[in-house]
Structure formats: structure tokens, C-alpha cells
Design a protein around this motif. Structure first.
Motif, PDB file in Angstrom:
ATOM      1  N   LYS A  88      18.069 -49.036  16.086  1.00  0.00           N
ATOM      2  CA  LYS A  88      17.319 -50.286  15.946  1.00  0.00           C
ATOM      3  C   LYS A  88      18.139 -51.333  15.191  1.00  0.00           C
ATOM      4  O   LYS A  88      18.177 -52.507  15.561  1.00  0.00           O
ATOM      5  CB  LYS A  88      16.006 -49.998  15.202  1.00  0.00           C
ATOM      6  CG  LYS A  88      15.154 -51.220  14.912  1.00  0.00           C
ATOM      7  CD  LYS A  88      14.558 -51.802  16.168  1.00  0.00           C
ATOM      8  CE  LYS A  88      13.551 -52.908  15.834  1.00  0.00           C
ATOM      9  NZ  LYS A  88      13.011 -53.558  17.048  1.00  0.00           N
ATOM     10  N   VAL A  89      18.823 -50.882  14.135  1.00  0.00           N
ATOM     11  CA  VAL A  89      19.663 -51.791  13.343  1.00  0.00           C
ATOM     12  C   VAL A  89      20.774 -52.373  14.205  1.00  0.00           C
ATOM     13  O   VAL A  89      21.022 -53.590  14.204  1.00  0.00           O
ATOM     14  CB  VAL A  89      20.262 -51.051  12.127  1.00  0.00           C
ATOM     15  CG1 VAL A  89      21.301 -51.938  11.426  1.00  0.00           C
ATOM     16  CG2 VAL A  89      19.162 -50.649  11.157  1.00  0.00           C
ATOM     17  N   TRP A  90      21.456 -51.516  14.972  1.00  0.00           N
ATOM     18  CA  TRP A  90      22.548 -51.985  15.821  1.00  0.00           C
ATOM     19  C   TRP A  90      22.041 -52.909  16.916  1.00  0.00           C
ATOM     20  O   TRP A  90      22.724 -53.864  17.307  1.00  0.00           O
ATOM     21  CB  TRP A  90      23.298 -50.808  16.435  1.00  0.00           C
ATOM     22  CG  TRP A  90      24.123 -50.029  15.447  1.00  0.00           C
ATOM     23  CD1 TRP A  90      24.076 -48.697  15.212  1.00  0.00           C
ATOM     24  CD2 TRP A  90      25.111 -50.562  14.559  1.00  0.00           C
ATOM     25  NE1 TRP A  90      24.976 -48.351  14.229  1.00  0.00           N
ATOM     26  CE2 TRP A  90      25.627 -49.472  13.822  1.00  0.00           C
ATOM     27  CE3 TRP A  90      25.612 -51.844  14.318  1.00  0.00           C
ATOM     28  CZ2 TRP A  90      26.619 -49.642  12.846  1.00  0.00           C
ATOM     29  CZ3 TRP A  90      26.602 -52.007  13.344  1.00  0.00           C
ATOM     30  CH2 TRP A  90      27.093 -50.914  12.632  1.00  0.00           C
ATOM     31  N   ALA A  91      20.840 -52.634  17.437  1.00  0.00           N
ATOM     32  CA  ALA A  91      20.268 -53.506  18.475  1.00  0.00           C
ATOM     33  C   ALA A  91      20.038 -54.911  17.917  1.00  0.00           C
ATOM     34  O   ALA A  91      20.362 -55.915  18.569  1.00  0.00           O
ATOM     35  CB  ALA A  91      18.971 -52.910  19.002  1.00  0.00           C
ATOM     36  N   ILE A  92      19.479 -54.990  16.715  1.00  0.00           N
ATOM     37  CA  ILE A  92      19.245 -56.300  16.089  1.00  0.00           C
ATOM     38  C   ILE A  92      20.568 -57.007  15.822  1.00  0.00           C
ATOM     39  O   ILE A  92      20.714 -58.209  16.081  1.00  0.00           O
ATOM     40  CB  ILE A  92      18.438 -56.137  14.786  1.00  0.00           C
ATOM     41  CG1 ILE A  92      17.021 -55.663  15.105  1.00  0.00           C
ATOM     42  CG2 ILE A  92      18.394 -57.452  14.003  1.00  0.00           C
ATOM     43  CD1 ILE A  92      16.216 -55.260  13.888  1.00  0.00           C
ATOM     44  N   PHE A  93      21.552 -56.254  15.327  1.00  0.00           N
ATOM     45  CA  PHE A  93      22.838 -56.867  15.000  1.00  0.00           C
ATOM     46  C   PHE A  93      23.538 -57.407  16.243  1.00  0.00           C
ATOM     47  O   PHE A  93      23.938 -58.580  16.286  1.00  0.00           O
ATOM     48  CB  PHE A  93      23.731 -55.837  14.299  1.00  0.00           C
ATOM     49  CG  PHE A  93      25.107 -56.368  13.990  1.00  0.00           C
ATOM     50  CD1 PHE A  93      25.318 -57.200  12.909  1.00  0.00           C
ATOM     51  CD2 PHE A  93      26.184 -56.050  14.813  1.00  0.00           C
ATOM     52  CE1 PHE A  93      26.577 -57.705  12.631  1.00  0.00           C
ATOM     53  CE2 PHE A  93      27.444 -56.547  14.542  1.00  0.00           C
ATOM     54  CZ  PHE A  93      27.655 -57.376  13.450  1.00  0.00           C
TER      55      PHE A  93
END
Length: 328
Positions: A88-93
Motif C-alpha cells: 500500500k505504501v509503495w502504491a501511494i508513493f
């Protein structure tokens, strides 16, 4: 169903026997190298000489597309990590900060709709890339891609109506931060003297590979068999019939990833695998499909471009005909 299960078993054996480096490390290293090239790109733009300046533009253009296309694509499928939280973090980034788009809508439209209903008319038929009001092939093939950096955040703003307010606020903050950081670095590090020159450079670097990006998304689905929602075949037939692989290309493999170029069939059959793993299972998938007398679509970039220039109106303006699956 039995064919897909059998192929999945063969692929899972390869995945389970592969190291973390094969499953995730190779692609993470490519993304990391791209980040490390950013300072060199911005510093090259300080030069008053043509060659270093062009090197800076090319570097930032390739890095931008590596992060926004390869990074966003892998993140949307949670293929960068086996942790859902980090996914999820990488998707947002990658999707929101780097690409100026909304993570929720990008993931839903690409993973749930396009992958779930590949080449099903009205759902996953790649109609995003069809602009019927552009009546000439030259418009969508060579002019429209230049507007991708401008259209992308505008489309994202419109899609924010479909997400809850907390996610919309986060997306707005990430989009603004990503775009402003790019602008600020061009002014402070690259030494651009006026806002308009910095904005023009942003447009240039962000649209550097927009043409092959649009072309690839068109070539690999449109022009292949299309299906009605109530008559779509089983998954393995749907993907083998409606997806096409292009030949390997060093620049596009690096910036877009194998799963969007030479392993698109493999990616649609096993979307959670990384680019490197799609390349690793490619011989197994191609051999299996050919052995079972199923299509394994492959064509060259030049051949597909010629096809679309010749049949542009039929494929991109008019609605495609529904394929009748006689014999399957």
C-alpha cells in the motif's frame, strides 16, 4: 479450468524455487538505480552546452517513466513486496507522488477491471486508449501522447469524486508534493531562470517516452479478439486470445518492465508476479500454450504500428466486432 490449474502448478514450482532476488530484488534494484540517477539528471540540466543538457533531459525522462510506469504498475499489483502493508505504501508513493494519479482508482481500474475483464467490451477492452473524436491516426499515435503529463493529473482529479474524502485529501497532497518537488528542483538545482522554462522542461521529460507508452497499451490488446460480457471464455482462453507480447527492447524493458513488453501474456495470466519472474516463467507459459494448441500472440512494434496506421478508423474509432468463440 483444468488447463489453468495445470499451468499454475507449473509456474508455482518455479516461483517457490526462486530466490527473493529473482522474485523482487532485480526489479527493486532497477527502481533504486533510477532514483540514484536523479541528481545526475538535474545537474546535467545546469549546463549551457547542448550535449550535457540533452543527457539531462534523457536521464530525467527515462527515470520518470521507470518510476511512474514500471514502479506504479508493479505497485498496483503488489508485486514489489510480499507485505500488503508495504504494498500500500509503495502504491501511494509510485502512483500518487511520482505519477500524479490516484492509487485507489488506478488499482481498481487496472487490476479489477482491465485484468478481470481483458478485452471484454465495455469493461476491460482498453477503451481508455480509444479516442473516437480523433479521426486521424496521426493524432492519437503521434500528437495526443504529448498531452499525457497534463491529462493524467486532470483525470485523477475527476476520479477523486469516487473515493472517500480522506483518500482524496491524501492524493491531492501527494500529487501536489510530487509535481512541486520536480518544479522546485528544476529551479534550485538545475538553475532554470523562469517558471515557464522549468514547466516546459517538466513537460518535455514527463512526455519523453509517452509515445511508446500509449502505443504499447494500444498494440497489446486492441485489434485482438473481443468478447461480450455474457459470452467471455474461461480465463486461460481469454488471456491467450486477447493479449500480445512485443519483442524485448532494452530501453522499454528497463523503463516499462518485461510484464508490459515481452511478457504481457505471462503478466495477464499471473499478474502478481514481478517483471523478472514473468521473464523467468516465459518459456514455460509459451511452451504450455503452444502444446495445448492455444494462441500465444507475438508481433513486432513496427508491424503493430503499421497495422494501426492502416486500420485506425476500424480499430480506434468504430466499436470492435464481438468474437464468436466457435470451436473452443
Amino acid at each position: 479450468e483444468a488447463l489453468m490449474a495445470e499451468l499454475s502448478e507449473l509456474v508455482q514450482k518455479v516461483v517457490k524455487s526462486s530466490s527473493w532476488w529473482d522474485r523482487h530484488g532485480v526489479d527493486i534494484s532497477i527502481l533504486t538505480c533510477s532514483f540514484l540517477l536523479l541528481p545526475a539528471g538535474f545537474l546535467c540540466l545546469r549546463s549551457a552546452e547542448a550535449v550535457p543538457f540533452l543527457v539531462g533531459v534523457l536521464t530525467l525522462g527515462v527515470v520518470h517513466h521507470t518510476l511512474t510506469v514500471k514502479g506504479s504498475h508493479l505497485a498496483s499489483h503488489n508485486a514489489l513486496t510480499e507485505s500488503k502493508s508495504w504494498g500500500k505504501v509503495w502504491a501511494i508513493f509510485f502512483i500518487e507522488l511520482c505519477s500524479a494519479f490516484t492509487a485507489e482508482q488506478a488499482t481498481y481500474n487496472h487490476v479489477k477491471i482491465h485484468h478481470g475483464y481483458t478485452n471484454v467490451i465495455g469493461l476491460g477492452d482498453s477503451s481508455t486508449w480509444k479516442l473516437p473524436f480523433l479521426k486521424r491516426a496521426i493524432s492519437i499515435m503521434f500528437i495526443a501522447p504529448l498531452a499525457v503529463p497534463i491529462i493524467t493529473p486532470l483525470v485523477a482529479l475527476d476520479l477523486l469524486r469516487n473515493v472517500e474524502w480522506k483518500a482524496a485529501l491524501r492524493t491531492l497532497c501527494c500529487m501536489f508534493l510530487g509535481l512541486y518537488c520536480h518544479y522546485w528542483l528544476l529551479l534550485r538545482v538545475s538553475g532554470f531562470q523562469s517558471p515557464w522554462s522549468a514547466l516546459l522542461c517538466m513537460l518535455l521529460t514527463r512526455s519523453l517516452l509517452a509515445h511508446p507508452y500509449i502505443h504499447v497499451n494500444i498494440f497489446q490488446h486492441i485489434g485482438l479478439p473481443m468478447f461480450a460480457a455474457d459470452r467471455k471464455p474461461k480465463r486461460i482462453h481469454l488471456m491467450s486470445l486477447g493479449v500480445l507480447n512485443l519483442p524485448r527492447n532494452a530501453l522499454l524493458d528497463w523503463s516499462f518492465g518485461h510484464s508490459l513488453i515481452s511478457c504481457h501474456v505471462e503478466h495477464h495470466l499471473f499478474p502478481s508476479l514481478s517483471d523478472n519472474m514473468c521473464l523467468k516463467i516465459k518459456p514455460i507459459v509459451s511452451q504450455y500454450l503452444k502444446q495445448k494448441k492455444l494462441p500465444y500472440n507475438e508481433d513486432t512494434y513496427a508491424s503493430r504500428l503499421q497495422l494501426f496506421l492502416q486500420r485506425y478508423e476500424e480499430l480506434m474509432v468504430h466499436a470492435p466486432p464481438i468474437t464468436e468463440l466457435v470451436g473452443i
